[in-house]
Write an enzyme that holds these catalytic residues in place. Structure first.
Site, PDB file in Angstrom:
ATOM      1  N   ALA A 126      42.614  28.825  81.941  1.00  0.00           N
ATOM      2  CA  ALA A 126      42.743  27.364  81.917  1.00  0.00           C
ATOM      3  C   ALA A 126      41.387  26.691  81.693  1.00  0.00           C
ATOM      4  O   ALA A 126      41.288  25.714  80.938  1.00  0.00           O
ATOM      5  CB  ALA A 126      43.363  26.890  83.238  1.00  0.00           C
ATOM      6  N   VAL A 127      40.339  27.236  82.305  1.00  0.00           N
ATOM      7  CA  VAL A 127      38.999  26.647  82.120  1.00  0.00           C
ATOM      8  C   VAL A 127      38.574  26.803  80.660  1.00  0.00           C
ATOM      9  O   VAL A 127      38.125  25.843  80.014  1.00  0.00           O
ATOM     10  CB  VAL A 127      37.971  27.325  83.072  1.00  0.00           C
ATOM     11  CG1 VAL A 127      36.541  26.943  82.702  1.00  0.00           C
ATOM     12  CG2 VAL A 127      38.270  26.961  84.530  1.00  0.00           C
ATOM     13  N   VAL A 128      38.749  28.010  80.122  1.00  0.00           N
ATOM     14  CA  VAL A 128      38.326  28.281  78.739  1.00  0.00           C
ATOM     15  C   VAL A 128      39.095  27.374  77.762  1.00  0.00           C
ATOM     16  O   VAL A 128      38.514  26.764  76.860  1.00  0.00           O
ATOM     17  CB  VAL A 128      38.537  29.778  78.395  1.00  0.00           C
ATOM     18  CG1 VAL A 128      38.307  30.041  76.913  1.00  0.00           C
ATOM     19  CG2 VAL A 128      37.620  30.654  79.242  1.00  0.00           C
ATOM     20  N   GLY A 186      61.958  37.505 108.506  1.00  0.00           N
ATOM     21  CA  GLY A 186      62.776  37.535 109.729  1.00  0.00           C
ATOM     22  C   GLY A 186      62.188  38.397 110.830  1.00  0.00           C
ATOM     23  O   GLY A 186      62.917  39.090 111.556  1.00  0.00           O
ATOM     24  N   THR A 233      41.492  32.701  96.780  1.00  0.00           N
ATOM     25  CA  THR A 233      41.527  33.658  97.888  1.00  0.00           C
ATOM     26  C   THR A 233      42.957  33.720  98.419  1.00  0.00           C
ATOM     27  O   THR A 233      43.642  32.688  98.453  1.00  0.00           O
ATOM     28  CB  THR A 233      40.542  33.268  99.027  1.00  0.00           C
ATOM     29  OG1 THR A 233      40.866  34.025 100.199  1.00  0.00           O
ATOM     30  CG2 THR A 233      40.610  31.802  99.395  1.00  0.00           C
ATOM     31  N   GLY A 274      44.377  38.300 107.080  1.00  0.00           N
ATOM     32  CA  GLY A 274      44.169  37.032 107.794  1.00  0.00           C
ATOM     33  C   GLY A 274      43.290  37.246 109.016  1.00  0.00           C
ATOM     34  O   GLY A 274      43.794  37.409 110.112  1.00  0.00           O
ATOM     35  N   ARG A 275      41.966  37.274 108.776  1.00  0.00           N
ATOM     36  CA  ARG A 275      41.032  37.491 109.896  1.00  0.00           C
ATOM     37  C   ARG A 275      40.874  36.238 110.733  1.00  0.00           C
ATOM     38  O   ARG A 275      40.797  36.293 111.954  1.00  0.00           O
ATOM     39  CB  ARG A 275      39.648  37.896 109.354  1.00  0.00           C
ATOM     40  CG  ARG A 275      39.471  39.385 109.197  1.00  0.00           C
ATOM     41  CD  ARG A 275      38.044  39.708 108.855  1.00  0.00           C
ATOM     42  NE  ARG A 275      37.630  38.953 107.685  1.00  0.00           N
ATOM     43  CZ  ARG A 275      37.482  39.464 106.471  1.00  0.00           C
ATOM     44  NH1 ARG A 275      37.697  40.736 106.277  1.00  0.00           N
ATOM     45  NH2 ARG A 275      37.087  38.729 105.451  1.00  0.00           N
ATOM     46  N   GLY A 300      36.060  38.085  97.010  1.00  0.00           N
ATOM     47  CA  GLY A 300      37.253  38.926  96.858  1.00  0.00           C
ATOM     48  C   GLY A 300      38.148  38.404  95.746  1.00  0.00           C
ATOM     49  O   GLY A 300      38.286  37.195  95.590  1.00  0.00           O
ATOM     50  N   ASP A 335      43.890  34.277 101.422  1.00  0.00           N
ATOM     51  CA  ASP A 335      44.019  33.905 102.842  1.00  0.00           C
ATOM     52  C   ASP A 335      44.433  32.450 103.089  1.00  0.00           C
ATOM     53  O   ASP A 335      44.825  32.104 104.201  1.00  0.00           O
ATOM     54  CB  ASP A 335      42.694  34.151 103.572  1.00  0.00           C
ATOM     55  CG  ASP A 335      42.388  35.628 103.686  1.00  0.00           C
ATOM     56  OD1 ASP A 335      43.342  36.428 103.665  1.00  0.00           O
ATOM     57  OD2 ASP A 335      41.204  35.982 103.787  1.00  0.00           O
ATOM     58  N   ASP A 364      42.528  30.005 103.502  1.00  0.00           N
ATOM     59  CA  ASP A 364      41.719  29.553 104.637  1.00  0.00           C
ATOM     60  C   ASP A 364      40.689  28.500 104.252  1.00  0.00           C
ATOM     61  O   ASP A 364      39.618  28.417 104.836  1.00  0.00           O
ATOM     62  CB  ASP A 364      41.020  30.777 105.275  1.00  0.00           C
ATOM     63  CG  ASP A 364      40.153  31.532 104.273  1.00  0.00           C
ATOM     64  OD1 ASP A 364      40.221  31.225 103.065  1.00  0.00           O
ATOM     65  OD2 ASP A 364      39.403  32.427 104.689  1.00  0.00           O
ATOM     66  N   ASP A 389      35.033  30.472 100.366  1.00  0.00           N
ATOM     67  CA  ASP A 389      34.041  29.561 100.960  1.00  0.00           C
ATOM     68  C   ASP A 389      32.599  30.063 100.817  1.00  0.00           C
ATOM     69  O   ASP A 389      31.681  29.255 100.673  1.00  0.00           O
ATOM     70  CB  ASP A 389      34.392  29.228 102.421  1.00  0.00           C
ATOM     71  CG  ASP A 389      34.544  30.461 103.287  1.00  0.00           C
ATOM     72  OD1 ASP A 389      34.521  31.587 102.747  1.00  0.00           O
ATOM     73  OD2 ASP A 389      34.685  30.303 104.511  1.00  0.00           O
ATOM     74  N   HIS A 432      45.073  46.279 101.023  1.00  0.00           N
ATOM     75  CA  HIS A 432      44.672  45.659  99.756  1.00  0.00           C
ATOM     76  C   HIS A 432      45.805  45.429  98.775  1.00  0.00           C
ATOM     77  O   HIS A 432      45.626  44.678  97.809  1.00  0.00           O
ATOM     78  CB  HIS A 432      43.567  46.485  99.099  1.00  0.00           C
ATOM     79  CG  HIS A 432      42.243  46.238  99.749  1.00  0.00           C
ATOM     80  ND1 HIS A 432      41.854  46.878 100.893  1.00  0.00           N
ATOM     81  CD2 HIS A 432      41.254  45.381  99.431  1.00  0.00           C
ATOM     82  CE1 HIS A 432      40.661  46.438 101.257  1.00  0.00           C
ATOM     83  NE2 HIS A 432      40.277  45.523 100.384  1.00  0.00           N
ATOM     84  N   ARG A 462      29.791  40.752  95.044  1.00  0.00           N
ATOM     85  CA  ARG A 462      29.070  40.042  96.105  1.00  0.00           C
ATOM     86  C   ARG A 462      27.588  40.281  95.815  1.00  0.00           C
ATOM     87  O   ARG A 462      27.188  41.411  95.542  1.00  0.00           O
ATOM     88  CB  ARG A 462      29.495  40.553  97.468  1.00  0.00           C
ATOM     89  CG  ARG A 462      30.956  40.235  97.750  1.00  0.00           C
ATOM     90  CD  ARG A 462      31.329  40.395  99.210  1.00  0.00           C
ATOM     91  NE  ARG A 462      32.464  39.523  99.533  1.00  0.00           N
ATOM     92  CZ  ARG A 462      33.747  39.919  99.525  1.00  0.00           C
ATOM     93  NH1 ARG A 462      34.055  41.139  99.208  1.00  0.00           N
ATOM     94  NH2 ARG A 462      34.709  39.058  99.833  1.00  0.00           N
TER      95      ARG A 462
HETATM   96  P1  ATP Z   1      36.322  35.828 100.143  1.00  0.00           P
HETATM   97  O1  ATP Z   1      37.209  34.746 100.652  1.00  0.00           O
HETATM   98  O2  ATP Z   1      37.056  36.849  99.380  1.00  0.00           O
HETATM   99  O3  ATP Z   1      35.434  36.438 101.208  1.00  0.00           O
HETATM  100  P2  ATP Z   1      33.980  34.424  99.338  1.00  0.00           P
HETATM  101  O4  ATP Z   1      33.650  33.598  98.171  1.00  0.00           O
HETATM  102  O5  ATP Z   1      33.972  33.738 100.670  1.00  0.00           O
HETATM  103  O6  ATP Z   1      35.364  35.145  99.053  1.00  0.00           O
HETATM  104  P3  ATP Z   1      31.570  35.895 100.022  1.00  0.00           P
HETATM  105  O7  ATP Z   1      31.299  37.357  99.927  1.00  0.00           O
HETATM  106  O8  ATP Z   1      31.456  35.251 101.349  1.00  0.00           O
HETATM  107  O9  ATP Z   1      33.021  35.699  99.381  1.00  0.00           O
HETATM  108  O10 ATP Z   1      30.598  35.108  99.008  1.00  0.00           O
HETATM  109  C1  ATP Z   1      30.502  35.499  97.654  1.00  0.00           C
HETATM  110  C2  ATP Z   1      29.066  35.403  97.191  1.00  0.00           C
HETATM  111  O11 ATP Z   1      28.609  34.049  97.335  1.00  0.00           O
HETATM  112  C3  ATP Z   1      28.071  36.221  98.018  1.00  0.00           C
HETATM  113  O12 ATP Z   1      28.023  37.577  97.630  1.00  0.00           O
HETATM  114  C4  ATP Z   1      26.759  35.513  97.717  1.00  0.00           C
HETATM  115  O13 ATP Z   1      26.229  35.945  96.482  1.00  0.00           O
HETATM  116  C5  ATP Z   1      27.200  34.043  97.583  1.00  0.00           C
HETATM  117  N1  ATP Z   1      26.897  33.353  98.856  1.00  0.00           N
HETATM  118  C6  ATP Z   1      27.648  33.325  99.967  1.00  0.00           C
HETATM  119  N2  ATP Z   1      27.026  32.642 100.960  1.00  0.00           N
HETATM  120  C7  ATP Z   1      25.839  32.228 100.444  1.00  0.00           C
HETATM  121  C8  ATP Z   1      24.721  31.503 100.948  1.00  0.00           C
HETATM  122  N3  ATP Z   1      24.703  31.045 102.188  1.00  0.00           N
HETATM  123  N4  ATP Z   1      23.674  31.270 100.114  1.00  0.00           N
HETATM  124  C9  ATP Z   1      23.704  31.723  98.843  1.00  0.00           C
HETATM  125  N5  ATP Z   1      24.714  32.437  98.314  1.00  0.00           N
HETATM  126  C10 ATP Z   1      25.761  32.691  99.094  1.00  0.00           C
END
Ligand code: ATP
Length: 328
Positions: free
Chosen positions: A26-28, A190, A130, A175-176, A15, A132, A134, A107, A258, A76
């Site tokens: 910053a990376v570039v 508040g 992200t 926030g799931r 996301g 969240d 989290d 993550d 969103h 994704r």
């Molecule tokens: P958000 O917090 O917005 O959900 P995220 O990075 O956790 O962000 P995900 O959709 O969980 O979003 O992961 C992004 C991409 O990372 C996935 O579409 C997939 O390509 C790759 N990915 C996630 N888990 C795995 C895994 N176990 N093995 C290989 N690739 C993975």
């Protein structure tokens, strides 16, 4: 012997969140400063598998520090979850001469990077992007501060209509799994009650608290609800329940959705993104790999990917008490 890094690839994955562009910038620019080449990879792992790369220099990231979303696009990728997909991605990177990666994402994206690193011994560094907040290993993820400000501003506006009509509003925020956004936004706006995944307030206490608010002379009430609140009812079911059990308020629901992900990043997120981008590049150049950069006590630090992914980011329990005291 450690291989010298000459070309770094950077991409955004999962996301999107405000501040991702500032991190790409910053990376570039950190690469340009250290005289190494930088390639942008479009659409996360999907673009990596397809070899959708673009060479970037310091000037190609001008004017993006204040922009929401991500100029590199995000996606994704199901294919990257397979060994074959990751093999294709590796071949594309080798073909382009890219010898290290910076992944900006959540993550899931870090899990993918960690597996890729194990399979191909490919240097990777992560930047937590992200809203969240989290992710374990950093007090702030990129975009979280902006999302808080966006949500608070929206709730302030809803408060205007709530108090004009003596209404009770249930407002759902993102926030799931963790209640950082709900808790901070609830205190900041508040709110009379805050429902989060970490704590089960219980329906009886909620009703009681709303009745108390009404009795104490409040003309409107705001209840901030995290998507994954522990009571287990969605925001519409909660509103129905409260209306059926009469708290003498007219009840309304608003789901912020969103809009919390978009918009120009706050100054805090821009500065954080800038620090994280520099830290990620310099850590790779120092021979480090498989870490996420993070912020703790205003100092940049590194957390191994496996800890960042498995660890739990904890809410600030003090805020629950502060909220209880201030809604007297
Ligand atoms: P958000 O917090 O917005 O959900 P995220 O990075 O956790 O962000 P995900 O959709 O969980 O979003 O992961 C992004 C991409 O990372 C996935 O579409 C997939 O390509 C790759 N990915 C996630 N888990 C795995 C895994 N176990 N093995 C290989 N690739 C993975």
């Amino acid at each position: 012997m450690q291989k010298t890094i000459k070309k770094i690839g950077v991409f955004t994955s999962g996301g999107d969140s405000p501040g991702m562009n500032a991190a790409v910038r910053a990376v570039v620019r950190a690469c340009a400063y250290h005289n190494i080449q930088c390639f942008g990879i479009y659409r996360g792992y999907e673009g990596m598998i397809e070899g959708d790369f673009v060479e970037m220099d310091a000037r190609s990231v001008k004017g993006i520090i204040n922009k929401g979303g991500t100029i590199l696009k995000s996606a994704r990728s199901k294919e990257f979850r397979t060994v074959e997909g990751r093999k294709k991605a590796h071949e594309q990177l080798i073909k382009a001469g890219i010898d290290a990666l910076v992944v900006i994402g959540g993550d899931g994206s870090f899990t993918g990077a960690m597996i890729f690193n194990q399979e191909f011994n490919f240097p990777v560094m992560g930047i937590p992007g992200t809203i969240d907040n989290d992710i374990y290993g950093t007090t702030h993820t990129l975009g979280y501060d902006t999302a808080l400000n966006t949500a608070v501003e929206a709730i302030d506006k809803i408060r205007d209509t709530a108090s004009s009509h003596n209404r009770l509003f249930f407002i759902e925020v993102m926030g799931r799994d963790v209640g950082h956004i709900a808790l901070n936004v609830g205190v900041g706006a508040g709110a009379e009650e805050i429902l989060i995944p970490e704590e089960d307030l219980g329906l009886d206490r909620l009703l009681e608290s709303l009745r108390r608010s009404k009795k104490s002379g409040k003309s409107s009430s705001i209840v901030v609800v995290a998507e994954g609140d522990r009571i287990g009812k969605n925001v519409f079911e909660l509103a129905d329940y409260v209306e059926e059990n009469k708290t003498e308020y007219e009840v309304r629901v608003s789901v912020l959705g969103h809009m919390q992900r978009g918009g120009s990043p706050s100054c805090f997120d821009r500065v954080l993104a800038s620090r994280m981008g520099v830290k990620a590049v310099e850590s790779l150049l120092d021979g480090k790999s498989n870490y996420m950069v993070g912020l703790k006590n205003d100092v940049m630090n590194l957390t191994p990917f496996d800890q960042a992914v498995k660890g739990k980011s904890k809410i600030n329990m003090e805020l629950i008490r502060v909220s209880d005291i201030l809604t007297v």
